[in-house]
Every structure is written in structure tokens, then in C-alpha cells.
Design an enzyme around this catalytic site. Structure first.
Site, PDB file in Angstrom:
ATOM      1  CG  HIS A 105      -0.120  -0.118   2.503  1.00  0.00           C
ATOM      2  ND1 HIS A 105       0.491   0.964   3.099  1.00  0.00           N
ATOM      3  CD2 HIS A 105       0.203  -1.202   3.242  1.00  0.00           C
ATOM      4  CE1 HIS A 105       1.140   0.548   4.165  1.00  0.00           C
ATOM      5  NE2 HIS A 105       0.998  -0.767   4.284  1.00  0.00           N
ATOM      6  CG  HIS A 117      -0.681   2.212   7.060  1.00  0.00           C
ATOM      7  ND1 HIS A 117      -1.476   1.422   6.262  1.00  0.00           N
ATOM      8  CD2 HIS A 117       0.225   1.368   7.614  1.00  0.00           C
ATOM      9  CE1 HIS A 117      -1.088   0.160   6.355  1.00  0.00           C
ATOM     10  NE2 HIS A 117      -0.044   0.097   7.156  1.00  0.00           N
ATOM     11  CD  GLU A 136       4.014  -0.369   5.590  1.00  0.00           C
ATOM     12  OE1 GLU A 136       3.782  -1.535   5.214  1.00  0.00           O
ATOM     13  OE2 GLU A 136       3.210   0.296   6.254  1.00  0.00           O
TER      14      GLU A 136
HETATM   15 ZN   LIG Z   1      -0.608  -4.120   6.410  1.00  0.00          ZN
END
Ligand SMILES: [Zn+2]
Length: 275
Positions: A105, A117, A136
Site C-alpha cells: 500500500h 499508512h 513501506e
Molecule cells: Zn498491512
């Protein structure tokens, strides 16, 4: 050949809402089934390219016990459970030839990123590594790159594929859904998405030698803005922490994994004062 697969959940085919990624919710059962199906599609791609490949899959969401072991395609070894030093990248080392991210994501603050996030929605407002704003994808690509392993494939929503392409346009990226808002998307049918993941992984493996590993050059600075002032107040107690402003701390280390470790430890501290 050895391939490492890190799997998150928010970017899995068909998933748009946190209820589907939260084990307390009745929708979670479907979410975890969708997750392992996308991962298995990637494994199919690896095996179609070379059926002797060693495959390690790291379950990288929440408790990291989302993939039911018997549901995973059996050539793969599964890394599950938490906490562990490399988190979503646990199991990787310099013996691997390529890294693949499934179900990823976009970073916090992305316009139209499904369930966007940055590592901890409760604790982290913004993360910069060596001046680059990251999520990430870049942070974990940096762990692969630390071990000289290239990130060659990413699947998730359209926003995360853009994030991956910004790191290196050579990375093969498959969008399985396009966000309309943070919790709504146009989704490909999962069987269509899985076919695209399998084919994309084959294409990525074919060109893996031309994809350079992505690494952050030392000294490495993690510049972290927490969600609240009291989180930064508590994190400031860490020996390597430097306070920048009310909500921002930086950690500078000669080694990427040490700076990453300080970031990880700081999240445990930040969440302990979250009230
Ligand atoms: Zn996750």
C-alpha cells in the site's frame, strides 16, 4: 535461484476496507483468503520461470499470522509471527536473487491510496529517510538493497505502483485496483488480478539482472514525525534520538539496519504513551 516474497494485506486484490484486514472483524476471513491467493499467484510466476527456485514468503501484516500455512503453495517456506528484527522483511539475506512485494500500500498522505499508512497508522505521520519521503515500499526495498537484493516486482493499488516506479522505473508493478478514495476502489476481478500477478512476476524475473538494488547510502537518517507531541516526548529518551520539533525526531546511524531498528523501537515507545 532464491526469491523472497514480502506480503502485506492492504494492497491485496479486492480489499478496500480495514474491516477486511482486521482479525477482530467477520470480513477478515475473506481478506486472508484473498491475501494468500495473490501470494500463491506470485509463487506460480516464480515457478513458471524456474521450478527449482527456493521461495521464502514473509507474512507482513499486523500479527503476521494472516497466511494460513496449509493454504500457501507448498514449495514456499513461510515466515510468520511478530515481533522480529526485520519485520516484513524477515528471512531475507544476501543469498537471495530477487525480492517481490505483494499486497503493498502507499505511504500516509497519498491522495487516493487504499488504506494508505506508513508502518504504523497510530504512531507515524511522516517518515523521511535521507531526506526522501518514504512509505513501506522504499523502506523495505532499502532492506533488500542492504543485502544487494533488487526489488523486481510490486503489486497493490495504482498509488503504490507509482511509488515503486518512482524508486526505479524498471520495477515491474501491477495495479490490482484503483482507489476512488482511501477506502473505495475500482477492483479487478481477483482471478484476473492473480493472472496479471503471475505474468508480471515472470516478466520481472526475466529482466531481474537489469534491475539495480535500491539502497540508502550511509550515514542513514530516519527523520520521523509522530502522530502526537507526547509520542515524540517519550521517544526522545532513546540514546540515539535527536529532537527536531514538537513531533519530529531523527535517528542517524552508519548502518541502515541500525537506523531502521531505532525507528522500529521508537514505534513501540510511541504506542506505549498513546492515550
Ligand atoms: Zn498491512
Amino acid at each position: 535461484m532464491k526469491v523472497f516474497i514480502s506480503a502485506d494485506m492492504e494492497g491485496i486484490s479486492g480489499i478496500v476496507d480495514a474491516s477486511e484486514t482486521n482479525r477482530e472483524h467477520s470480513e477478515y476471513k475473506r481478506g486472508r483468503a484473498l491475501m494468500v491467493a495473490d501470494v500463491n499467484a506470485a509463487i506460480e510466476g516464480v515457478l513458471a520461470f524456474d521450478k527449482t527456485t527456493e521461495i521464502v514468503v514473509a507474512d507482513g501484516h499486523g500479527s503476521m499470522t494472516n497466511i494460513e500455512p496449509e493454504a500457501l503453495n507448498d514449495p514456499a517456506v513461510l515466515v510468520r509471527g511478530t515481533p522480529k528484527p526485520l519485520s516484513q522483511m524477515s528471512g531475507i539475506d544476501s543469498s537471495f536473487d530477487a525480492a517481490i512485494f505483494i499486497g503493498y500500500h502507499s505511504m500516509r498522505g497519498t491522495l487516493h491510496g487504499i488504506l494508505s499508512h506508513t508502518f504504523s497508522g497510530k504512531a507515524i505521520e511522516r517518515l523521511k529517510i535521507n531526506e526522501m519521503e518514504v512509505g513501506e515500499t522504499a523502506m523495505n526495498a532499502g532492506i533488500a538493497g542492504y543485502y544487494h537484493v533488487p526489488l523486481i516486482f510490486v503489486s497493490g493499488d495504482l498509488a503504490v505502483t507509482r511509488e515503486a516506479k518512482a524508486l526505479n522505473p524498471e520495477i515491474e508493478a501491477i495495479a490490482v485496483k484503483e482507489a476512488i478514495s482511501r477506502t473505495a476502489a475500482k477492483c479487478l476481478h481477483p482471478s484476473k488480478a492473480r493472472q496479471m500477478i503471475t505474468n508480471g512476476v515472470v516478466n520481472a524475473l526475466k529482466k531481474r539482472n537489469s534491475i539495480q538494488p535500491f539502497a540508502f547510502k550511509p550515514p542513514v537518517e530516519f527523520n520521523v514525525r509522530y502522530v502526537s507531541e507526547q509520542m515524540a516526548d517519550a521517544v526522545e529518551f532513546m540514546p540515539s534520538a535527536e529532537r527536531i520539533d514538537a513531533k519530529t525526531i531523527r535517528f542517524v546511524q552508519d548502518d541502515y539496519l541500525k537506523a531502521y531498528g531505532a525507528f522500529r523501537a521508537s514505534i513501540f515507545i510511541a504506542l506505549s504513551v498513546d492515550r
